[in-house]
Design a protein around this motif. Structure first.
Motif, PDB file in Angstrom:
ATOM      1  N   SER A   1       2.172   1.703  -3.484  1.00 16.66           N
ATOM      2  CA  SER A   1       0.930   2.092  -4.318  1.00 16.66           C
ATOM      3  C   SER A   1       0.709   3.526  -4.092  1.00 16.66           C
ATOM      4  O   SER A   1       0.420   4.296  -5.155  1.00 16.66           O
TER       5      SER A   1
ATOM      6  N   GLN B   1      -7.832   1.951   2.363  1.00 18.37           N
ATOM      7  CA  GLN B   1      -7.408   0.577   2.542  1.00 18.37           C
ATOM      8  C   GLN B   1      -6.402   0.615   3.671  1.00 18.37           C
ATOM      9  O   GLN B   1      -6.401  -0.256   4.822  1.00 18.37           O
ATOM     10  N   MET B   2      -5.468   1.376   3.702  1.00 21.27           N
ATOM     11  CA  MET B   2      -4.391   1.679   4.929  1.00 21.27           C
ATOM     12  C   MET B   2      -5.187   1.959   6.091  1.00 21.27           C
ATOM     13  O   MET B   2      -4.811   1.443   7.191  1.00 21.27           O
TER      14      MET B   2
ATOM     15  N   VAL C   1      -6.066   4.074  -1.970  1.00 22.08           N
ATOM     16  CA  VAL C   1      -5.000   3.400  -1.068  1.00 22.08           C
ATOM     17  C   VAL C   1      -4.942   3.868   0.383  1.00 22.08           C
ATOM     18  O   VAL C   1      -4.975   3.141   1.216  1.00 22.08           O
TER      19      VAL C   1
ATOM     20  N   TYR D   1       0.701  -1.365  -0.173  1.00 24.13           N
ATOM     21  CA  TYR D   1       0.040   0.115   0.034  1.00 24.13           C
ATOM     22  C   TYR D   1       0.759   1.284  -0.171  1.00 24.13           C
ATOM     23  O   TYR D   1       0.572   2.244  -0.578  1.00 24.13           O
TER      24      TYR D   1
END
Length: 128
Positions: A20, A39-40, A36, A17
């Protein structure tokens, strides 16, 4: 970009991540970076999934500037995660970049002085 069902460890998630995000920032794709970061944040809220490793933190600190949203996110995730777990696991402070430890110390002291306000990780805090 969501890899929760793959059999990889948390260090690989975090590093993936982070790489990314740095790519998205490089190509200036804010929508991609936002995805991103989401998601983190999901990964950071799940303290059982582990925290970013010293290797991951070092990778980020070598590739981002002071005050970058990604640095702030990793700092805040680690402060919240270490507070929740009450220990650092097998990691030693010596393995982390000194600049990261300074950021962590500053954030921890800030939270101590604002004890009445619990730390909440908000997406908008980590977007440009």
């Amino acid at each position: 970009i969501v890899y929760r069902n793959l059999s990889i460890n948390s260090e690989q998630y975090w590093l993936h991540y982070c790489k990314s995000y740095v790519f998205g920032d490089y190509v200036q794709d804010t929508d991609y970076c936002e995805h991103v970061v989401k998601q983190m944040l999901y990964l950071g809220e799940d303290h059982s999934s582990g925290l970013p490793s010293p290797k991951c933190i070092l990778w980020i600190y070598n590739r981002t500037v002071d005050g970058s949203p990604l640095r702030r996110l990793l700092r805040d995730v680690c402060v919240a995660g270490w507070h929740a777990s009450r220990n650092m696991g097998s990691d030693s402070f010596n393995d982390y970049p000194h600049e990261f430890l300074a950021d962590m110390t500053s954030q921890t002291l800030s939270l101590l002085y604002n004890i009445s306000k619990p730390q909440v990780l908000n997406l908008s805090d980590y977007l440009k």
